[in-house]
Scaffold this active site. Structure first.
Site, PDB file in Angstrom:
ATOM      1  N   GLY A 136      32.959 -38.968 -14.753  1.00 59.85           N
ATOM      2  CA  GLY A 136      32.951 -40.244 -15.488  1.00 59.85           C
ATOM      3  C   GLY A 136      32.241 -40.072 -16.812  1.00 59.85           C
ATOM      4  O   GLY A 136      31.597 -40.985 -17.327  1.00 59.85           O
TER       5      GLY A 136
ATOM      6  N   ARG B 124      36.517 -55.840  -1.161  1.00 65.12           N
ATOM      7  CA  ARG B 124      35.568 -54.744  -0.986  1.00 65.12           C
ATOM      8  C   ARG B 124      36.227 -53.558  -0.261  1.00 65.12           C
ATOM      9  O   ARG B 124      36.002 -52.397  -0.601  1.00 65.12           O
ATOM     10  CB  ARG B 124      34.375 -55.264  -0.177  1.00 65.12           C
ATOM     11  CG  ARG B 124      33.182 -54.364  -0.250  1.00 65.12           C
ATOM     12  CD  ARG B 124      31.991 -55.008   0.446  1.00 65.12           C
ATOM     13  NE  ARG B 124      30.922 -54.038   0.520  1.00 65.12           N
ATOM     14  CZ  ARG B 124      30.075 -53.795  -0.469  1.00 65.12           C
ATOM     15  NH1 ARG B 124      30.170 -54.440  -1.600  1.00 65.12           N
ATOM     16  NH2 ARG B 124      29.129 -52.887  -0.332  1.00 65.12           N
TER      17      ARG B 124
ATOM     18  N   ASN C 207      37.762 -45.584  -3.645  1.00 67.39           N
ATOM     19  CA  ASN C 207      36.692 -44.623  -3.898  1.00 67.39           C
ATOM     20  C   ASN C 207      36.621 -43.547  -2.829  1.00 67.39           C
ATOM     21  O   ASN C 207      36.216 -42.422  -3.112  1.00 67.39           O
ATOM     22  CB  ASN C 207      35.366 -45.348  -4.067  1.00 67.39           C
ATOM     23  CG  ASN C 207      35.269 -45.921  -5.467  1.00 67.39           C
ATOM     24  OD1 ASN C 207      35.382 -45.185  -6.430  1.00 67.39           O
ATOM     25  ND2 ASN C 207      35.122 -47.221  -5.574  1.00 67.39           N
TER      26      ASN C 207
ATOM     27  N   ASP D  53      16.921 -49.328  -8.226  1.00 66.55           N
ATOM     28  CA  ASP D  53      16.286 -50.400  -7.450  1.00 66.55           C
ATOM     29  C   ASP D  53      14.764 -50.200  -7.428  1.00 66.55           C
ATOM     30  O   ASP D  53      13.989 -51.144  -7.568  1.00 66.55           O
ATOM     31  CB  ASP D  53      16.835 -50.404  -6.017  1.00 66.55           C
ATOM     32  CG  ASP D  53      18.354 -50.388  -6.009  1.00 66.55           C
ATOM     33  OD1 ASP D  53      18.960 -51.460  -5.991  1.00 66.55           O
ATOM     34  OD2 ASP D  53      18.938 -49.286  -6.054  1.00 66.55           O
TER      35      ASP D  53
ATOM     36  N   ARG E  89      13.396 -51.057 -10.829  1.00 62.59           N
ATOM     37  CA  ARG E  89      13.447 -52.514 -11.014  1.00 62.59           C
ATOM     38  C   ARG E  89      12.314 -53.193 -10.253  1.00 62.59           C
ATOM     39  O   ARG E  89      11.672 -54.119 -10.751  1.00 62.59           O
ATOM     40  CB  ARG E  89      14.793 -53.055 -10.512  1.00 62.59           C
ATOM     41  CG  ARG E  89      15.951 -52.745 -11.438  1.00 62.59           C
ATOM     42  CD  ARG E  89      17.300 -53.031 -10.772  1.00 62.59           C
ATOM     43  NE  ARG E  89      18.396 -52.903 -11.719  1.00 62.59           N
ATOM     44  CZ  ARG E  89      19.673 -52.843 -11.386  1.00 62.59           C
ATOM     45  NH1 ARG E  89      20.036 -52.910 -10.109  1.00 62.59           N
ATOM     46  NH2 ARG E  89      20.598 -52.720 -12.307  1.00 62.59           N
TER      47      ARG E  89
ATOM     48  N   HIS F 265      22.133 -49.287  -1.796  1.00 63.96           N
ATOM     49  CA  HIS F 265      22.090 -49.771  -3.185  1.00 63.96           C
ATOM     50  C   HIS F 265      23.003 -50.991  -3.270  1.00 63.96           C
ATOM     51  O   HIS F 265      24.182 -50.890  -3.595  1.00 63.96           O
ATOM     52  CB  HIS F 265      22.541 -48.691  -4.173  1.00 63.96           C
ATOM     53  CG  HIS F 265      22.716 -49.262  -5.563  1.00 63.96           C
ATOM     54  ND1 HIS F 265      21.665 -49.746  -6.307  1.00 63.96           N
ATOM     55  CD2 HIS F 265      23.817 -49.467  -6.319  1.00 63.96           C
ATOM     56  CE1 HIS F 265      22.118 -50.228  -7.446  1.00 63.96           C
ATOM     57  NE2 HIS F 265      23.420 -50.069  -7.487  1.00 63.96           N
TER      58      HIS F 265
HETATM   59  P1  NAD Z   1      32.644 -46.966 -16.775  1.00 62.96           P
HETATM   60  O1  NAD Z   1      33.877 -47.655 -16.309  1.00 62.96           O
HETATM   61  O2  NAD Z   1      32.132 -47.245 -18.163  1.00 62.96           O
HETATM   62  O3  NAD Z   1      32.867 -45.401 -16.685  1.00 62.96           O
HETATM   63  C1  NAD Z   1      33.359 -44.775 -15.552  1.00 62.96           C
HETATM   64  C2  NAD Z   1      34.147 -43.569 -16.014  1.00 62.96           C
HETATM   65  O4  NAD Z   1      34.532 -42.852 -14.858  1.00 62.96           O
HETATM   66  C3  NAD Z   1      35.420 -43.921 -16.775  1.00 62.96           C
HETATM   67  O5  NAD Z   1      35.426 -43.254 -18.020  1.00 62.96           O
HETATM   68  C4  NAD Z   1      36.529 -43.439 -15.846  1.00 62.96           C
HETATM   69  O6  NAD Z   1      37.653 -42.928 -16.561  1.00 62.96           O
HETATM   70  C5  NAD Z   1      35.816 -42.350 -15.066  1.00 62.96           C
HETATM   71  N1  NAD Z   1      36.410 -42.030 -13.768  1.00 62.96           N
HETATM   72  C6  NAD Z   1      36.989 -42.868 -12.877  1.00 62.96           C
HETATM   73  N2  NAD Z   1      37.438 -42.196 -11.819  1.00 62.96           N
HETATM   74  C7  NAD Z   1      37.119 -40.907 -12.027  1.00 62.96           C
HETATM   75  C8  NAD Z   1      37.343 -39.721 -11.307  1.00 62.96           C
HETATM   76  N3  NAD Z   1      37.996 -39.748 -10.146  1.00 62.96           N
HETATM   77  N4  NAD Z   1      36.889 -38.569 -11.812  1.00 62.96           N
HETATM   78  C9  NAD Z   1      36.248 -38.532 -13.002  1.00 62.96           C
HETATM   79  N5  NAD Z   1      36.029 -39.619 -13.750  1.00 62.96           N
HETATM   80  C10 NAD Z   1      36.451 -40.792 -13.262  1.00 62.96           C
HETATM   81  O7  NAD Z   1      31.555 -47.241 -15.663  1.00 62.96           O
HETATM   82  P2  NAD Z   1      29.985 -47.037 -15.777  1.00 62.96           P
HETATM   83  O8  NAD Z   1      29.381 -48.274 -16.304  1.00 62.96           O
HETATM   84  O9  NAD Z   1      29.688 -45.744 -16.430  1.00 62.96           O
HETATM   85  O10 NAD Z   1      29.604 -47.000 -14.218  1.00 62.96           O
HETATM   86  C11 NAD Z   1      30.030 -45.946 -13.395  1.00 62.96           C
HETATM   87  C12 NAD Z   1      29.750 -46.258 -11.939  1.00 62.96           C
HETATM   88  O11 NAD Z   1      28.362 -46.346 -11.712  1.00 62.96           O
HETATM   89  C13 NAD Z   1      30.317 -47.589 -11.451  1.00 62.96           C
HETATM   90  O12 NAD Z   1      30.812 -47.387 -10.139  1.00 62.96           O
HETATM   91  C14 NAD Z   1      29.102 -48.493 -11.411  1.00 62.96           C
HETATM   92  O13 NAD Z   1      29.260 -49.564 -10.514  1.00 62.96           O
HETATM   93  C15 NAD Z   1      28.071 -47.496 -10.927  1.00 62.96           C
HETATM   94  N6  NAD Z   1      26.663 -47.869 -11.116  1.00 62.96           N
HETATM   95  C16 NAD Z   1      25.791 -47.487 -10.135  1.00 62.96           C
HETATM   96  C17 NAD Z   1      24.446 -47.769 -10.262  1.00 62.96           C
HETATM   97  C18 NAD Z   1      23.459 -47.351  -9.190  1.00 62.96           C
HETATM   98  O14 NAD Z   1      22.297 -47.734  -9.306  1.00 62.96           O
HETATM   99  N7  NAD Z   1      23.824 -46.591  -8.173  1.00 62.96           N
HETATM  100  C19 NAD Z   1      23.995 -48.448 -11.385  1.00 62.96           C
HETATM  101  C20 NAD Z   1      24.893 -48.813 -12.370  1.00 62.96           C
HETATM  102  C21 NAD Z   1      26.245 -48.521 -12.223  1.00 62.96           C
HETATM  103  C1  LMR Z   2      23.609 -52.086 -10.740  1.00 64.81           C
HETATM  104  O1  LMR Z   2      22.832 -52.183  -9.784  1.00 64.81           O
HETATM  105  O2  LMR Z   2      23.292 -52.433 -11.895  1.00 64.81           O
HETATM  106  C2  LMR Z   2      24.971 -51.488 -10.516  1.00 64.81           C
HETATM  107  O3  LMR Z   2      25.110 -51.058  -9.211  1.00 64.81           O
HETATM  108  C3  LMR Z   2      26.070 -52.349 -10.985  1.00 64.81           C
HETATM  109  C4  LMR Z   2      26.383 -53.489 -10.052  1.00 64.81           C
HETATM  110  O4  LMR Z   2      27.584 -53.698  -9.786  1.00 64.81           O
HETATM  111  O5  LMR Z   2      25.472 -54.171  -9.600  1.00 64.81           O
END
Ligand code: NAD
Ligand code: LMR
Length: 328
Positions: free
Chosen positions: A12, A101, A108, A162, A165, A190
Site C-alpha cells: 500500500g 463487515r 481482505n 490505540d 491515543r 484494534h
Molecule cells: P489508502 O487507501 O490511502 O492506501 C491504501 C493503499 O493500499 C492504496 O494505494 C491501495 O492501492 C493499496 N493496496 C490495496 N490493496 C493492496 C494489495 N493487495 N497490495 C498492495 N497494495 C494494496 O489507505 P490508508 O489510509 O493508507 O490506510 C491503509 C489501511 O490501514 C486501511 O486498511 C486502514 O483502515 C488501515 N489503518 C489501520 C490503522 C491501525 O491502527 N491498525 C490505523 C489507520 C489506518
Molecule cells: C484508526 O484507528 O484510525 C483506523 O483503524 C481507521 C479506522 O477505520 O478507524
C-alpha cells in the site's frame, strides 16, 4: 556506512499511510540512524496506483537519504517480499458503499492469504511482520496461518495507535507530559472494543489510577474516546488517520527491533494462552522488547471490570476469526 542494508517491504506504498511512513523509514527513524535500508514497495497492478508509486519513489530519491541503499517498485508480493527482513502490510481493501463487515473480511482474507503465502515462500526466515491494514488483527492472523514455515510469533498486528491515543488522553486529563506515562496496556482488537487499561500505569512513579480515581470517567469518557478515535478522525478529516498511524507503525517496529529498555508497549501478537486468551488469537498485550524479541508482561491481576472488557474484545476477535475460517 558499516552495517549491511536490511530489506523493508511496505505494501500500500502509494496510499496515505505509505506517504507518511516511507520517508521516516528511509531517514532512519525506524531501525536506527546507522542502519541502511532497501525499500521494497508493493502496490496493486492498477496503472494509477503504479504511477502514484513512481511519484513517491521520485520524491524518496529527491530526499537523498544517506541510509536509503535502494528502492524497488513491485506489483506482485512474490517479488516484493524477496528476502525481506521487515514487512509492513499497510495496503488493504477499504470498506466501500454497501459493503458489510463480512464482505470486507472476505476481500481482505484474499489479500492477506496471498501475502502470507508469498512471505512464506520468499521472505527472510526471520522476517518481522506488522499488519496495519484493517481489520488488522484478523488480517495478521490470516497472514500468519498462510505462512506455516515462518515463526508464528513474527506476525503482529498494530495496536500501538490505540496505545498512543490512550497515553495522550491520560496526559491531557492529568496535565502531565505524555512521555512520562509508563506501564500502560491495551488489550484485544484494534477496534472500538479494545480495552485501554491504566490500572498499572504510573507518571513519575505515581499511580495514574489512584490519581484520576474516577471509574465513571474511565468507563464513559476515556474508553469510548480512545475506542472511537479512528471514527472521530474520519468524521473530521474525511479520511482515516494516516500520520498518526504511520507514527505508530514506526514506534511498533522500532521498539521490536531495537528494544524498549524495560518500558511497556502494546503489540497485537498471537496468544500462547496468556491471560486465558485462546492460542493463536491475535491479541493486544502489554509487552517489553529486547534483542529483537517481545515478551508479554505476565502476572497482572485482572479485576471484574477488566475481565468483562477483555471478554468483549475477545468475543469480537473470535467472531472475525470464525468469519474467515472457510477462506483459510
Ligand atoms: P489508502 O487507501 O490511502 O492506501 C491504501 C493503499 O493500499 C492504496 O494505494 C491501495 O492501492 C493499496 N493496496 C490495496 N490493496 C493492496 C494489495 N493487495 N497490495 C498492495 N497494495 C494494496 O489507505 P490508508 O489510509 O493508507 O490506510 C491503509 C489501511 O490501514 C486501511 O486498511 C486502514 O483502515 C488501515 N489503518 C489501520 C490503522 C491501525 O491502527 N491498525 C490505523 C489507520 C489506518
Ligand atoms: C484508526 O484507528 O484510525 C483506523 O483503524 C481507521 C479506522 O477505520 O478507524
Amino acid at each position: 556506512m558499516s552495517k549491511k542494508p536490511v530489506r523493508v517491504a511496505v505494501t500500500g506504498a502509494a496510499g496515505q499511510i505509505g506517504y507518511a511512513l516511507l520517508f521516516r523509514i528511509a531517514s532512519g527513524e525506524m531501525l536506527g540512524k546507522d542502519q541502511p535500508v532497501i525499500l521494497q514497495l508493493l502496490e496493486i497492478p492498477d496503472e494509477k496506483a503504479q504511477n502514484a508509486l513512481k511519484g513517491v519513489i521520485m520524491e524518496l530519491e529527491d530526499c537523498a537519504f544517506p541510509l536509503l541503499a535502494g528502492i524497488e517498485a513491485h506489483s506482485d508480493p512474490m517479488t516484493a517480499f524477496k528476502d525481506t527482513d521487515y514487512a509492513l502490510l499497510v495496503g488493504a481493501r477499504p470498506r466501500g458503499p454497501g459493503m458489510e463487515r463480512a464482505d470486507l473480511l472476505a476481500a481482505n482474507a484474499q489479500i492477506f492469504t496471498a501475502q502470507g503465502k508469498a512471505l512464506n515462500a520468499v521472505a527472510s526466515r526471520n522476517v518481522r511482520v506488522l499488519v496495519v491494514g484493517n481489520p488488522a488483527n484478523t488480517n495478521a492472523y490470516i497472514a500468519m496461518k498462510s505462512a506455516p514455515d515462518l515463526p508464528a510469533k513474527n506476525f503482529t498486528a498494530m495496536l500501538r495507535l490505540d496505545h498512543n491515543r490512550a497515553a495522550s488522553q491520560i496526559a491531557s486529563k492529568m496535565g502531565v507530559a505524555v512521555g512520562d506515562i509508563e506501564k500502560l496496556a491495551v488489550w484485544g482488537n484494534h477496534s472500538p472494543t479494545m480495552y485501554a487499561d491504566y490500572r498499572f500505569a504510573t507518571v513519575n512513579g505515581k499511580s495514574v489510577k489512584d490519581t484520576i480515581n474516577d471509574h465513571e470517567w474511565n468507563a464513559n469518557t476515556f474508553l469510548p474516546t480512545v475506542g472511537k478515535r479512528g471514527a472521530a478522525i474520519i468524521a473530521a478529516r474525511g479520511l482515516s488517520s494516516a500520520a498518526s498511524a504511520a507514527n505508530a507503525a514506526i514506534d511498533h517496529m522500532r521498539d521490536w527491533a531495537l528494544g524498549t529498555n524495560g518500558k511497556w508497549v502494546t503489540m497485537g501478537i498471537p496468544s500462547n494462552g496468556e491471560y486465558g486468551i485462546p492460542k493463536e488469537v491475535m491479541f493486544g498485550y502489554p509487552v517489553t522488547c529486547e534483542g529483537g524479541e517481545y515478551k508479554i508482561v505476565e502476572g497482572l491481576p485482572i479485576d471484574a471490570f477488566s475481565q468483562e472488557c477483555i471478554n468483549k474484545t475477545l468475543a469480537e476477535l473470535e467472531g472475525e476469526k470464525d468469519g474467515v475460517k472457510h477462506l483459510l
